[in-house]
Write an enzyme that holds these catalytic residues in place. Structure first.
Site, PDB file in Angstrom:
ATOM      1  N   PHE A  16       0.833  -1.209   0.000  1.00 51.92           N
ATOM      2  CA  PHE A  16       0.000   0.000   0.000  1.00 51.92           C
ATOM      3  C   PHE A  16       0.873   1.266   0.000  1.00 51.92           C
ATOM      4  N   ILE A  17       1.552   1.549   1.098  1.00 56.12           N
ATOM      5  CA  ILE A  17       2.318   2.797   1.185  1.00 56.12           C
ATOM      6  C   ILE A  17       3.530   2.737   0.247  1.00 56.12           C
ATOM      7  N   THR A 139       5.787   3.027  12.741  1.00 59.38           N
ATOM      8  CA  THR A 139       4.394   3.354  13.054  1.00 59.38           C
ATOM      9  C   THR A 139       4.259   4.062  14.396  1.00 59.38           C
ATOM     10  N   ASP A 140       3.169   4.806  14.553  1.00 59.76           N
ATOM     11  CA  ASP A 140       2.904   5.434  15.857  1.00 59.76           C
ATOM     12  C   ASP A 140       2.498   4.406  16.916  1.00 59.76           C
ATOM     13  N   GLU A 141       2.158   3.169  16.473  1.00 62.25           N
ATOM     14  CA  GLU A 141       1.680   2.167  17.444  1.00 62.25           C
ATOM     15  C   GLU A 141       2.764   1.749  18.436  1.00 62.25           C
ATOM     16  N   TYR A 164       2.012  -6.937  16.668  1.00 59.17           N
ATOM     17  CA  TYR A 164       2.479  -6.117  15.542  1.00 59.17           C
ATOM     18  C   TYR A 164       3.332  -4.958  16.044  1.00 59.17           C
ATOM     19  N   LYS A 168       7.348  -4.017  15.512  1.00 63.56           N
ATOM     20  CA  LYS A 168       7.834  -2.764  14.915  1.00 63.56           C
ATOM     21  C   LYS A 168       8.740  -2.020  15.912  1.00 63.56           C
ATOM     22  N   LEU A 204      -9.539  -1.101   7.980  1.00 64.42           N
ATOM     23  CA  LEU A 204     -10.881  -0.551   8.189  1.00 64.42           C
ATOM     24  C   LEU A 204     -11.521   0.091   6.944  1.00 64.42           C
ATOM     25  N   PRO A 219     -18.240  -4.915  10.304  1.00 58.80           N
ATOM     26  CA  PRO A 219     -17.927  -5.361  11.677  1.00 58.80           C
ATOM     27  C   PRO A 219     -17.195  -4.283  12.489  1.00 58.80           C
ATOM     28  N   ASN A 263     -13.817   5.825  15.515  1.00 57.91           N
ATOM     29  CA  ASN A 263     -14.126   4.890  14.419  1.00 57.91           C
ATOM     30  C   ASN A 263     -15.559   5.013  13.915  1.00 57.91           C
ATOM     31  N   GLY A 297      -6.908  -6.547  23.276  1.00 61.97           N
ATOM     32  CA  GLY A 297      -5.896  -5.521  23.603  1.00 61.97           C
ATOM     33  C   GLY A 297      -6.013  -4.272  22.757  1.00 61.97           C
TER      34      GLY A 297
HETATM   35  P1  NAD Z   1       1.321  -3.557   3.372  1.00 58.28           P
HETATM   36  O1  NAD Z   1       0.996  -4.757   4.183  1.00 58.28           O
HETATM   37  O2  NAD Z   1       0.292  -2.987   2.451  1.00 58.28           O
HETATM   38  O3  NAD Z   1       2.601  -3.851   2.459  1.00 58.28           O
HETATM   39  C1  NAD Z   1       3.714  -4.540   2.932  1.00 58.28           C
HETATM   40  C2  NAD Z   1       4.561  -4.948   1.728  1.00 58.28           C
HETATM   41  O4  NAD Z   1       5.713  -5.650   2.229  1.00 58.28           O
HETATM   42  C3  NAD Z   1       3.844  -5.908   0.773  1.00 58.28           C
HETATM   43  O5  NAD Z   1       4.045  -5.501  -0.561  1.00 58.28           O
HETATM   44  C4  NAD Z   1       4.504  -7.256   1.034  1.00 58.28           C
HETATM   45  O6  NAD Z   1       4.506  -8.104  -0.095  1.00 58.28           O
HETATM   46  C5  NAD Z   1       5.910  -6.829   1.446  1.00 58.28           C
HETATM   47  N1  NAD Z   1       6.572  -7.841   2.279  1.00 58.28           N
HETATM   48  C6  NAD Z   1       6.065  -8.442   3.380  1.00 58.28           C
HETATM   49  N2  NAD Z   1       6.952  -9.358   3.848  1.00 58.28           N
HETATM   50  C7  NAD Z   1       8.035  -9.293   3.042  1.00 58.28           C
HETATM   51  C8  NAD Z   1       9.276  -9.990   3.010  1.00 58.28           C
HETATM   52  N3  NAD Z   1       9.567 -10.939   3.918  1.00 58.28           N
HETATM   53  N4  NAD Z   1      10.164  -9.670   2.056  1.00 58.28           N
HETATM   54  C9  NAD Z   1       9.876  -8.724   1.116  1.00 58.28           C
HETATM   55  N5  NAD Z   1       8.712  -8.053   1.095  1.00 58.28           N
HETATM   56  C10 NAD Z   1       7.796  -8.340   2.033  1.00 58.28           C
HETATM   57  O7  NAD Z   1       1.852  -2.486   4.404  1.00 58.28           O
HETATM   58  P2  NAD Z   1       1.659  -0.888   4.436  1.00 58.28           P
HETATM   59  O8  NAD Z   1       0.397  -0.580   5.119  1.00 58.28           O
HETATM   60  O9  NAD Z   1       1.951  -0.357   3.100  1.00 58.28           O
HETATM   61  O10 NAD Z   1       2.844  -0.501   5.439  1.00 58.28           O
HETATM   62  C11 NAD Z   1       4.174  -0.297   4.946  1.00 58.28           C
HETATM   63  C12 NAD Z   1       5.072   0.053   6.112  1.00 58.28           C
HETATM   64  O11 NAD Z   1       4.602   1.238   6.751  1.00 58.28           O
HETATM   65  C13 NAD Z   1       5.124  -1.026   7.208  1.00 58.28           C
HETATM   66  O12 NAD Z   1       6.428  -1.098   7.675  1.00 58.28           O
HETATM   67  C14 NAD Z   1       4.172  -0.494   8.269  1.00 58.28           C
HETATM   68  O13 NAD Z   1       4.561  -0.954   9.546  1.00 58.28           O
HETATM   69  C15 NAD Z   1       4.367   1.001   8.133  1.00 58.28           C
HETATM   70  N6  NAD Z   1       3.207   1.835   8.511  1.00 58.28           N
HETATM   71  C16 NAD Z   1       1.959   1.574   8.013  1.00 58.28           C
HETATM   72  C17 NAD Z   1       0.901   2.430   8.332  1.00 58.28           C
HETATM   73  C18 NAD Z   1      -0.495   2.192   7.785  1.00 58.28           C
HETATM   74  O14 NAD Z   1      -1.425   2.893   8.189  1.00 58.28           O
HETATM   75  N7  NAD Z   1      -0.704   1.285   6.852  1.00 58.28           N
HETATM   76  C19 NAD Z   1       1.115   3.512   9.174  1.00 58.28           C
HETATM   77  C20 NAD Z   1       2.411   3.739   9.681  1.00 58.28           C
HETATM   78  C21 NAD Z   1       3.445   2.893   9.322  1.00 58.28           C
HETATM   79  O1  DAU Z   2      -1.381   3.674  13.422  1.00 59.35           O
HETATM   80  C1  DAU Z   2      -0.673   3.146  12.357  1.00 59.35           C
HETATM   81  C2  DAU Z   2      -1.159   1.746  12.073  1.00 59.35           C
HETATM   82  O2  DAU Z   2      -2.460   1.857  11.493  1.00 59.35           O
HETATM   83  C3  DAU Z   2      -0.233   0.969  11.147  1.00 59.35           C
HETATM   84  O3  DAU Z   2       1.008   0.791  11.766  1.00 59.35           O
HETATM   85  C4  DAU Z   2      -0.830  -0.402  10.789  1.00 59.35           C
HETATM   86  O4  DAU Z   2      -0.005  -1.064   9.866  1.00 59.35           O
HETATM   87  C5  DAU Z   2      -2.200  -0.182  10.189  1.00 59.35           C
HETATM   88  O5  DAU Z   2      -2.811  -1.432   9.918  1.00 59.35           O
HETATM   89  C6  DAU Z   2      -3.090   0.639  11.133  1.00 59.35           C
HETATM   90  O6  DAU Z   2      -3.415  -0.110  12.321  1.00 59.35           O
HETATM   91  P1  DAU Z   2      -4.904  -0.098  12.956  1.00 59.35           P
HETATM   92  O7  DAU Z   2      -5.068  -1.327  13.739  1.00 59.35           O
HETATM   93  O8  DAU Z   2      -5.189   1.199  13.592  1.00 59.35           O
HETATM   94  O9  DAU Z   2      -5.753  -0.155  11.569  1.00 59.35           O
HETATM   95  P2  DAU Z   2      -7.057  -0.994  11.150  1.00 59.35           P
HETATM   96  O10 DAU Z   2      -7.491  -0.475   9.833  1.00 59.35           O
HETATM   97  O11 DAU Z   2      -6.867  -2.457  11.305  1.00 59.35           O
HETATM   98  O12 DAU Z   2      -8.128  -0.532  12.244  1.00 59.35           O
HETATM   99  C7  DAU Z   2      -8.478   0.840  12.430  1.00 59.35           C
HETATM  100  C8  DAU Z   2      -9.468   0.914  13.570  1.00 59.35           C
HETATM  101  O13 DAU Z   2     -10.707   0.297  13.165  1.00 59.35           O
HETATM  102  C9  DAU Z   2      -9.028   0.169  14.812  1.00 59.35           C
HETATM  103  O14 DAU Z   2      -9.469   0.867  15.966  1.00 59.35           O
HETATM  104  C10 DAU Z   2      -9.751  -1.176  14.720  1.00 59.35           C
HETATM  105  C11 DAU Z   2     -11.036  -0.807  14.010  1.00 59.35           C
HETATM  106  N1  DAU Z   2     -11.606  -1.877  13.132  1.00 59.35           N
HETATM  107  C12 DAU Z   2     -10.786  -2.432  12.206  1.00 59.35           C
HETATM  108  C13 DAU Z   2     -11.254  -3.424  11.376  1.00 59.35           C
HETATM  109  C14 DAU Z   2     -10.342  -4.073  10.352  1.00 59.35           C
HETATM  110  C15 DAU Z   2     -12.929  -2.243  13.239  1.00 59.35           C
HETATM  111  O15 DAU Z   2     -13.687  -1.701  14.073  1.00 59.35           O
HETATM  112  N2  DAU Z   2     -13.399  -3.233  12.418  1.00 59.35           N
HETATM  113  C16 DAU Z   2     -12.614  -3.847  11.492  1.00 59.35           C
HETATM  114  O16 DAU Z   2     -13.102  -4.750  10.758  1.00 59.35           O
END
Ligand code: NAD
Ligand code: DAU
Length: 357
Positions: A16-17, A139-141, A164, A168, A204, A219, A263, A297
């Site tokens: 994604f990112i 991530t901020d998590e 997770y 990280k 989400l 959900p 949410n 959690g």
């Molecule tokens: P994503 O799950 O969409 O993409 C992860 C990518 O990594 C995929 O293309 C996958 O194929 C690749 N990958 C996974 N395991 C691998 C391996 N062993 N070797 C090579 N490639 C591999 O993730 P995202 O949401 O795009 O997040 C990207 C980064 O940003 C992550 O490190 C995540 O922790 C961080 N991040 C995500 C968010 C968010 O909201 N999505 C927010 C803050 C930080």
């Molecule tokens: O804060 C950064 C993080 O944001 C990233 O590091 C993660 O990679 C990314 O997945 C995301 O984590 P969250 O757990 O916050 O995202 P998610 O979309 O899974 O959930 C967002 C909120 O919505 C969370 O409070 C859980 C809730 N949720 C999520 C899903 C999938 C629901 O209520 N129902 C759902 O089906």
């Protein structure tokens, strides 16, 4: 052969990112060579990059960051001078069912990359440390949950709560340890929740868009009162560009949207925009909301204080949420084949065959 100003390895660039970061760098910097290393897990999809796949300054490398031998080989072959590391297992719910997978990819994979970078950069007299950078995207998590108000700053203590975020946090510590111990040039950024095109529909916003279009239940975990700080993914990619070019060696930068949503309130906005898109009566999609057992959690609130990156690097989000969410919904509704494809599981077989030699 063209002499590029930089040879950058971006990991996780089919996700994604990562796909937004790869696109931005390939288009904005034709004098940089961009290598995208991705294992194409369920979350990685080369369809995300069809618009730039033939660019002369772009190469896709299929491979696993857990495979240390493979990394040593490609670092020797391509002589990367910097790494922007995004590859990870990224979904909290999956980490609750399978924590070890997160340790292997997020911790072991990161340490393998650090070793490969260290071996090339710190032993190679031709490379100058000032031209090298290991940029770790986090991530901020890692900071835990803000149950009693306040904001996460760069000095907030780490307090990860899910497998997770623990993985990280561990990878962040290793990156800092390599800086401290071996003087590896590093930067880290910790970002809040991203939304936008190409996000796998287990998270989400895309999950709910997909379910609404298919008339499936939405959900909502617990009471839907948890709060997240949402940032449009292209703004995160812009921040990564700024941190890569202007960030100071050894520093951390928090990135956030100044955009907190409960949410359930966010879900209602998505329902409303989807009603309009689908020509449904207002309130129709909200009827799909179904409160389910809470995530184990479940962190209550995340909120980033992004003052440092704003003051030091001049970055701020470019999009208001209303505009970002409308663009996002438009994208998914105009790319329903993408949604069908990534949820079918078939796409991966096809792309894996096509792109590996
Ligand atoms: P994503 O799950 O969409 O993409 C992860 C990518 O990594 C995929 O293309 C996958 O194929 C690749 N990958 C996974 N395991 C691998 C391996 N062993 N070797 C090579 N490639 C591999 O993730 P995202 O949401 O795009 O997040 C990207 C980064 O940003 C992550 O490190 C995540 O922790 C961080 N991040 C995500 C968010 C968010 O909201 N999505 C927010 C803050 C930080
Ligand atoms: O804060 C950064 C993080 O944001 C990233 O590091 C993660 O990679 C990314 O997945 C995301 O984590 P969250 O757990 O916050 O995202 P998610 O979309 O899974 O959930 C967002 C909120 O919505 C969370 O409070 C859980 C809730 N949720 C999520 C899903 C999938 C629901 O209520 N129902 C759902 O089906």
């Amino acid at each position: 052969m063209k002499n590029y100003k930089k040879n950058i390895l971006i990991t996780g660039g089919a996700g994604f990112i990562g796909s937004h970061v790869v696109r931005l760098f390939v288009n904005k910097y034709p004098d940089y060579k961009i290598y995208n290393l991705d294992n194409l897990t369920y979350a990685g999809n080369l369809q995300n990059l069809t618009d730039i796949e033939t660019a002369p300054n772009y190469t896709f490398l299929k491979g696993d960051i857990v495979d240390a031998g493979f990394l040593q080989k490609i670092f020797a072959e391509y002589q990367f001078d910097s790494v922007i590391h995004l590859a990870a297992e990224s979904h909290v719910d999956r980490s609750i069912s399978n924590p070890l997978e997160f340790v292997i990819t997020n911790v072991v994979g990161t340490v393998n990359l650090l070793n490969a970078a260290k071996n090339l950069w710190l032993s190679n007299k031709q490379q100058s440390p000032s031209e090298n950078l290991f940029y770790h995207v986090s991530t901020d998590e890692v900071y835990g949950s803000l149950d009693n108000g306040g904001f996460f700053t760069e000095t907030t203590s780490y307090d990860p709560q899910s497998p997770y975020s623990a993985s990280k946090a561990s990878s962040d510590h290793f990156v800092r340890a390599y800086h401290n111990t071996y003087k590896l040039p590093i930067v880290i950024s910790n970002c809040s929740n991203n939304y936008g095109p190409n996000q796998f529909p287990e998270k989400l916003i895309p999950l709910f868009i997909n379910n609404i279009r298919n008339n499936k239940p939405l959900p909502v975990y617990g009471k839907g009162e948890n709060i997240r700080d949402w940032l449009y993914v292209v703004d995160h990619a812009r921040a990564i560009d700024d941190v890569y070019h202007e960030g100071k060696n050894g520093e951390t930068y928090n990135i956030g949207g100044f955009n907190e949503w409960k949410n359930i309130d966010l879900i209602k906005v998505v329902c409303k925009v989807m009603d309009k898109k689908l020509g449904r009566k207002e309130g129709e999609s909200e009827k799909l909301i179904s409160y389910v057992t809470d995530r184990a959690g479940h962190d209550m609130r995340y909120a980033i204080d992004a003052t440092k990156i704003n003051k030091e690097l001049g970055w701020k989000p470019s999009l208001q949420f209303e505009e970002g969410i409308t663009k996002t919904i438009d994208w998914y509704m105009n790319n329903q084949a993408w949604l069908d494809n990534v949820t079918s599981g078939e796409y991966q077989k096809y792309y894996t065959k096509q792109y590996t030699s």
